[in-house]
Design an enzyme around this catalytic site. Sequence first.
Site, PDB file in Angstrom:
ATOM      1  N   GLY A  43       1.062  -1.002   0.109  1.00  0.00           N
ATOM      2  CA  GLY A  43      -0.016  -0.035  -0.274  1.00  0.00           C
ATOM      3  C   GLY A  43       1.583   1.127   0.294  1.00  0.00           C
ATOM      4  O   GLY A  43      -0.224   2.374  -0.071  1.00  0.00           O
ATOM      5  N   CYS A 251     -27.146  -9.647 -15.969  1.00  0.00           N
ATOM      6  CA  CYS A 251     -26.883  -9.476 -17.346  1.00  0.00           C
ATOM      7  C   CYS A 251     -28.449  -9.449 -18.032  1.00  0.00           C
ATOM      8  O   CYS A 251     -28.488 -10.808 -18.375  1.00  0.00           O
ATOM      9  CB  CYS A 251     -25.650 -10.167 -17.750  1.00  0.00           C
ATOM     10  SG  CYS A 251     -24.792  -9.746 -19.596  1.00  0.00           S
ATOM     11  N   CYS A 254     -25.873 -13.025 -20.960  1.00  0.00           N
ATOM     12  CA  CYS A 254     -25.600 -14.109 -20.643  1.00  0.00           C
ATOM     13  C   CYS A 254     -26.412 -14.294 -19.806  1.00  0.00           C
ATOM     14  O   CYS A 254     -26.321 -15.571 -18.643  1.00  0.00           O
ATOM     15  CB  CYS A 254     -24.380 -14.094 -20.281  1.00  0.00           C
ATOM     16  SG  CYS A 254     -23.362 -13.009 -18.378  1.00  0.00           S
ATOM     17  N   CYS A 276     -22.846  -7.232 -18.425  1.00  0.00           N
ATOM     18  CA  CYS A 276     -21.701  -7.890 -17.723  1.00  0.00           C
ATOM     19  C   CYS A 276     -20.807  -6.751 -18.851  1.00  0.00           C
ATOM     20  O   CYS A 276     -20.314  -6.123 -19.357  1.00  0.00           O
ATOM     21  CB  CYS A 276     -20.850  -9.243 -18.299  1.00  0.00           C
ATOM     22  SG  CYS A 276     -21.645 -10.310 -17.583  1.00  0.00           S
ATOM     23  N   CYS A 282     -18.534 -12.428 -19.882  1.00  0.00           N
ATOM     24  CA  CYS A 282     -19.977 -12.847 -20.520  1.00  0.00           C
ATOM     25  C   CYS A 282     -19.668 -13.796 -21.548  1.00  0.00           C
ATOM     26  O   CYS A 282     -20.367 -14.252 -22.132  1.00  0.00           O
ATOM     27  CB  CYS A 282     -19.774 -11.203 -21.229  1.00  0.00           C
ATOM     28  SG  CYS A 282     -22.036 -11.117 -20.944  1.00  0.00           S
TER      29      CYS A 282
END
Lengths: 300, 256
Positions: A43, A251, A254, A276, A282
């Site tokens: 970080g 979605c 899909c 998606c 997808c």
Amino acid sequence: MTEPLETHHKVNPRNAEYNFAYLDEDTKRMIRRAILKGLAIPGYQVPFASREMPMPYGWGTGGVQVSAAVLTPDDTMKVIDQGADDTTNAVSIRRFFEKTAGVAVTEATAEASVIQTRHRIPETPLTEDQILVYQVPIPEPLRFLEPRESETRKMHELEEYGLMHVKLYEDIARHGRIATSYAYPVKVEGRYIMDPSPIPKFDNPKMEMAAIQLFGAGREQRIYAVPPYSQVVSLDFDDHPFDPSKADHPCDLCGAEHSYLDEVIVDDAGGRMFVCSDTDFCAARRAQGHVGRLGTEDAA
Amino acid sequence: MTPLLSVKNIAKTYGRQIGCADVSFDLFPGEVMGIVGESGSGKSTLLNCLAGHLAPDRGEVLFDTRAEGLRDTVTMSEPARRMLARTDWAFVHQNPRDGLRMGVSAGGNVGERLMAVGARHYGEIRETALDWLDQVEIDGARVDDRPSTFSGGMQQRLQIARNLVTGPRLVFMDEPTGGLDVSVQARLLDLLRGLVRRLGLSAIIVTHDLAVVRLLADRLMVMKSGHVVESGLTDQVLDDPQHAYTQLLVSSVLQV
């Protein structure tokens, strides 16, 4: 005796005019050093001598330099932009590495060993054999609250992170909830507050993953990293807990219920569809026979 | 009795210029100390040395910490000093823009110190912020407004609320009434006097306005050219000034 030049440069099988992956070996070594330091201090933003790249700032120059430093000739590369493999940014960076490194490229998340991404984490869980490289526009999560770099560095140094919660406080005061929906600040391994780059907050929980995550900011000249299986906590209030929300739809192509969706306006009469944002995810689902509200069998 | 703050031979120079030299005093809990003097006399330098904004060249600033008793804030580690600065100390700047975040709402400004020491409950932070706005006579309906929409006097009161919210024991004030018109000054002084007495605050107030110290300060130090030329009880110093400069200062106040 100076080293002979040949050992200092790797020959590029596809294009002898470029050194492997465009950058010279000294630059790559400098970037690798920054990456190792970043991994050692999860970080923490490591300054590095960012190079001019043959693309404008904002197009992923930081991510490209990190990718160039970690690529080997045996790697398979995938580049996504907002989850998609076929948008301008993704296509140009993929072509860049095809041309300058001659590495294999793929659109399948599972087959890639290095994935450079802008604004998304792939839906398919990543493994220990993969590296995820993020493009970062502004690495400093405290920047818009405290414009002085000297002061934000001091805040990181002394762990004075009250200010980050002031931003969330302002969100709730103004909108009634934490309205930050992307670049949602996280605390890594209980120490450094980090900007996860502008990924949707839906992706934040995925950052505790098996793959190595590297972040490159070219213009701001910073590299930071999250080692595998690190603790990544999204900041919140006790009475306003973190909510990794997404559009409340499946979605339309899909039928996936738990993937991050893009809203697409399809006509001038208010018609819209949700798809998606991860195109590979997808397409793979449709190939397996999943069909959404507007999807057809042959669309896959 | 242990002093809350014990200052010993503080000196700060800017190259060959003397900022302040050989200043020593004790401040006891609940006491308000005024520092007066002309511009350039070293008042602000002294205050900044005491509050840890400037590193003095010599001397000690001993503060009675909650955990470890008297400790020298000049030599303590920076994290420890900054921790003191946002818990036990408060600093009220002359210009509220130096002490406030102008892009953050009034509530956020008051809540920042709470969040900095670990408050993580939005409802409670907001409740405390509203309570403090009320205490400094700012309408609670303005809790979500930015300080840039406030008048100068309101900004100064907001700065005071933001500083007092963590219950500091020592407040440093650098000309808290400077730049305000006289009626607003009077109201602010009244408010400050109420808060200081009610909360039992210790304070060090730097000002060039003798009326401010007459109202607020128990004790007074008069500075000239970096040195303390006279000190004592406020009324004593103002009513019977001994040093030539103090006499000049007192006689310079316009009587209406």
